[in-house]
Design a protein around this motif. Sequence first.
Motif, PDB file in Angstrom:
ATOM      1  N   LYS A  86       0.827  -1.207   0.000  1.00 57.31           N
ATOM      2  CA  LYS A  86       0.000   0.000   0.000  1.00 57.31           C
ATOM      3  C   LYS A  86       0.860   1.255   0.000  1.00 57.31           C
ATOM      4  CE  LYS A  86      -3.945  -2.093   2.406  1.00 57.31           C
ATOM      5  NZ  LYS A  86      -4.750  -2.140   3.655  1.00 57.31           N
ATOM      6  N   ASN A  87       1.959   1.224   0.759  1.00 55.37           N
ATOM      7  CA  ASN A  87       2.835   2.392   0.809  1.00 55.37           C
ATOM      8  C   ASN A  87       3.503   2.652  -0.537  1.00 55.37           C
ATOM      9  OD1 ASN A  87       2.190   2.660   3.508  1.00 55.37           O
ATOM     10  ND2 ASN A  87       4.042   1.628   4.243  1.00 55.37           N
ATOM     11  N   ILE A  88       3.819   1.597  -1.260  1.00 54.03           N
ATOM     12  CA  ILE A  88       4.534   1.759  -2.536  1.00 54.03           C
ATOM     13  C   ILE A  88       3.568   2.044  -3.685  1.00 54.03           C
ATOM     14  CG2 ILE A  88       6.003   0.607  -4.230  1.00 54.03           C
ATOM     15  CD1 ILE A  88       7.231  -0.986  -1.921  1.00 54.03           C
ATOM     16  N   PHE A  89       2.484   1.258  -3.776  1.00 52.32           N
ATOM     17  CA  PHE A  89       1.595   1.337  -4.944  1.00 52.32           C
ATOM     18  C   PHE A  89       0.264   2.013  -4.648  1.00 52.32           C
ATOM     19  CE2 PHE A  89       4.295  -2.415  -5.572  1.00 52.32           C
ATOM     20  CZ  PHE A  89       4.854  -2.131  -6.804  1.00 52.32           C
ATOM     21  N   GLY A  90      -0.004   2.306  -3.384  1.00 56.17           N
ATOM     22  CA  GLY A  90      -1.270   2.927  -3.046  1.00 56.17           C
ATOM     23  C   GLY A  90      -2.368   1.888  -2.878  1.00 56.17           C
ATOM     24  N   THR A  91      -3.531   2.380  -2.493  1.00 50.30           N
ATOM     25  CA  THR A  91      -4.664   1.476  -2.262  1.00 50.30           C
ATOM     26  C   THR A  91      -5.503   1.241  -3.511  1.00 50.30           C
ATOM     27  OG1 THR A  91      -6.007   3.375  -1.560  1.00 50.30           O
ATOM     28  CG2 THR A  91      -4.823   2.141   0.161  1.00 50.30           C
ATOM     29  N   GLN A  92      -5.268   2.034  -4.550  1.00 55.80           N
ATOM     30  CA  GLN A  92      -6.052   1.879  -5.770  1.00 55.80           C
ATOM     31  C   GLN A  92      -5.633   0.622  -6.529  1.00 55.80           C
ATOM     32  OE1 GLN A  92      -5.710   5.195  -8.395  1.00 55.80           O
ATOM     33  NE2 GLN A  92      -7.286   4.493  -9.819  1.00 55.80           N
ATOM     34  N   ALA A  93      -6.622  -0.082  -7.094  1.00 56.21           N
ATOM     35  CA  ALA A  93      -6.332  -1.287  -7.874  1.00 56.21           C
ATOM     36  C   ALA A  93      -5.542  -0.932  -9.127  1.00 56.21           C
ATOM     37  CB  ALA A  93      -7.630  -1.993  -8.254  1.00 56.21           C
ATOM     38  N   ARG A  94      -4.578  -1.752  -9.442  1.00 55.35           N
ATOM     39  CA  ARG A  94      -3.719  -1.535 -10.610  1.00 55.35           C
ATOM     40  C   ARG A  94      -4.047  -2.573 -11.683  1.00 55.35           C
ATOM     41  NH1 ARG A  94      -1.535   3.492  -9.898  1.00 55.35           N
ATOM     42  NH2 ARG A  94      -0.870   3.749  -7.714  1.00 55.35           N
ATOM     43  N   PRO A  95      -4.149  -2.132 -12.928  1.00 55.46           N
ATOM     44  CA  PRO A  95      -4.465  -3.100 -13.994  1.00 55.46           C
ATOM     45  C   PRO A  95      -3.217  -3.804 -14.507  1.00 55.46           C
ATOM     46  CG  PRO A  95      -4.382  -0.882 -14.901  1.00 55.46           C
ATOM     47  CD  PRO A  95      -4.118  -0.746 -13.417  1.00 55.46           C
ATOM     48  N   LEU A  96      -3.344  -5.080 -14.758  1.00 54.66           N
ATOM     49  CA  LEU A  96      -2.303  -5.846 -15.427  1.00 54.66           C
ATOM     50  C   LEU A  96      -2.899  -6.257 -16.772  1.00 54.66           C
ATOM     51  CD1 LEU A  96       0.536  -6.978 -15.192  1.00 54.66           C
ATOM     52  CD2 LEU A  96      -0.410  -9.029 -14.144  1.00 54.66           C
ATOM     53  N   THR A  97      -2.541  -5.534 -17.807  1.00 55.01           N
ATOM     54  CA  THR A  97      -3.209  -5.666 -19.109  1.00 55.01           C
ATOM     55  C   THR A  97      -2.678  -6.875 -19.859  1.00 55.01           C
ATOM     56  OG1 THR A  97      -3.404  -3.263 -19.171  1.00 55.01           O
ATOM     57  CG2 THR A  97      -3.846  -4.461 -21.220  1.00 55.01           C
ATOM     58  N   SER A  98      -3.597  -7.650 -20.387  1.00 54.40           N
ATOM     59  CA  SER A  98      -3.203  -8.821 -21.172  1.00 54.40           C
ATOM     60  C   SER A  98      -2.922  -8.420 -22.607  1.00 54.40           C
ATOM     61  CB  SER A  98      -4.320  -9.873 -21.145  1.00 54.40           C
ATOM     62  OG  SER A  98      -5.503  -9.353 -21.718  1.00 54.40           O
ATOM     63  N   PRO A  99      -2.100  -9.169 -23.329  1.00 53.68           N
ATOM     64  CA  PRO A  99      -1.850  -8.870 -24.751  1.00 53.68           C
ATOM     65  C   PRO A  99      -3.132  -8.985 -25.569  1.00 53.68           C
ATOM     66  CG  PRO A  99      -0.232 -10.432 -23.877  1.00 53.68           C
ATOM     67  CD  PRO A  99      -1.298 -10.289 -22.838  1.00 53.68           C
ATOM     68  N   ALA A 100      -3.111  -8.350 -26.741  1.00 52.30           N
ATOM     69  CA  ALA A 100      -4.308  -8.344 -27.586  1.00 52.30           C
ATOM     70  C   ALA A 100      -4.712  -9.748 -28.004  1.00 52.30           C
ATOM     71  CB  ALA A 100      -4.055  -7.471 -28.822  1.00 52.30           C
ATOM     72  N   TRP A 101      -3.746 -10.651 -28.150  1.00 53.23           N
ATOM     73  CA  TRP A 101      -4.092 -11.998 -28.598  1.00 53.23           C
ATOM     74  C   TRP A 101      -4.759 -12.829 -27.499  1.00 53.23           C
ATOM     75  CZ3 TRP A 101      -1.182 -15.580 -25.806  1.00 53.23           C
ATOM     76  CH2 TRP A 101       0.005 -15.106 -25.246  1.00 53.23           C
TER      77      TRP A 101
END
Length: 642
Positions: free
Chosen positions: A457-472
């Motif tokens: 939480k201290n490094i990335f915050g409490t907001q959800a972060r997206p891990l985007t998948s490739p287009a395929w």
Amino acid sequence: MLRALLAVLLLIGLHSPAHAQTGDLQTILQEHQAQIVKPSRSKVAPAIEALTASGLPEVPLFLEDWRDKNIWVADDGLFYAISGDTVTDITTRTDVAISKDTLTQIRPNGGVRRVINEALVQFQLSDPDITRRTEAVDAIARNLSPDQIAPLSGAIDNEADPALKLRKQRLLNYLTARYGDSTEARIDAIEALSSDLSVEGRAVLSQILSTRTEIAQTAPDGANIAGQLTPGEDLPRLAAYSQIAQAADLPPVLSDTDIRSALEQHVDGGKVAGVSVGTLSDLDARLTAYDRLSAEGTLPPRATEDMISQTLAGYTIFEIYDEPDAAITDAARTTQKAVNTRVGASQTADLALDAISLASIYFLAAIGLAITFGVMGVINMAHGEFIMMGAYTGFVVQQIIPNYTVSLIVALPLAFAVTFAAGVAMERLVIRHLYSRPLETLLATFGISIAQQQLAKNIFGTQARPLTSPAWLDGNLAFNEVISISYIRIAIFVLALIFLALLLFILKRTRLGLEVRAVTQNPRMAASMGINPDRIKMMTFGLGSGIAGIAGVAIGLYAKVTSEMGADYIVQSFMTVVVGGVGNVWGTLAGATMIGTLQKGIEWLNPSNTLAAQTYMILFIILFIQFRPKGIVALKGRAAGD
């Protein structure tokens, strides 16, 4: 001018020679001037029919302008189109020197605009722009109408887009099934729906088989009867009588509350119709008082039990098809039964795919825990945080490498390395001092998990972060209208298979695997054979943590990356390990399959309450452990008795 040219090309292919032009556009408009200037949904049809039958290339553009309130009329009755302050001739589409102030705007209401849109569909079905053709098909799908059969059938052969052509053919089949010219054509279209599992196809069958309720003493002549409702079996006796009473104007069934309220209004001298108020606590006394008042005409009559029985014996409630042709409803009923069977089988297969997909996720999340728990006997409550660390590693890599395919290739081994190192550090600094002390180990790892969550939480915050998948990996693999699975889930399933094969290879074909199995079976004997148990435990803990990191990348592709995401999988991971069999790869696979299938099955039975589904699953697992405490695949050898 470009719009006019497109309209000319459109109508060349749309209208047959039978649609001969009967004059210019202004002439037709003058003939239907009253319907156009002051249009209404009920009176505008002749004007629309005359315009669409004329074959004039200006008609589509006029209809669009009329719909969009861009048509104005002059005092002499001539019509013009206005865009901004520019007045144009509706036939030539050239500017004319007429003041806008001398014209009156035509404002069709919503109902008229819907009629105009329906007329425009036949032009838009063959429009060069695929977007407009798609919109026209969507309009037909929203409101199936028999007058769309001809334009739709004429727009299929020249359709260049295969997907849109297939959709047009399906819609034509729907229209033919409901509104075809002959019984044979409709039955053929209905039978073709047996291979169509879409919601739209099933809706067409339901519409053909729609029924209405009729009440009569004898069956109506010539009616296509779907069946009759038997009071007491298909519906309650009182409900059946109420329907008959409403249709035949018979006395209603009164509740005790209704009778009490009516009697309270007629108390006179401590009596009601000669019945003492003190005796009205008895039901028979209340009914006697009410019937006396009813006989005097003071109160309306009520339905007695004898009247209800006689009425039900003399009347029948029929369910009658709205479709009069019995051959068509027979075909629709047979097709609907076949479709429902296929839909049921497809839903079962789709549920099985979901269960396998969830099982692969649980397997990836739990396999690292199974290794560490089986070899070291350590209850690692921070295992979920290694999953979280792997997911955040993938997120950081994507911020550095914008190419999602390359970043995924880099993130998987990097997540393994990061969590492997973190696992080794945790084992060296904490776990090694707490062997054979399970309670202290549990508390220590639980504290470490809280600390790791707070650090994230201290490094990335409490907001959800997206891990985007490739287009395929976008989209779904659809087998039919019911069975589908996302490509991300397929990728996770393949990744789980790869790890299953890799772990089996390591454990069965490498020296490290041999030493791990030796330490698992009998640590003291393994040490006497020259194996360093401390080193094996360190490597095993690092390996389990590294696998959790890779699982985090995979899970993050379809779930949001947060500091608490590991907590969502720690309970399922422990259940998977315990149910499958501690320290056994095949047991973990069996446990993941069992829990994934069980959870999806419970969610299917109770889809509105996910928390209840998880509760039922935990209760089932507790009962299962009571009967098989060593799990599905129990360890063999001396370790099995430890």
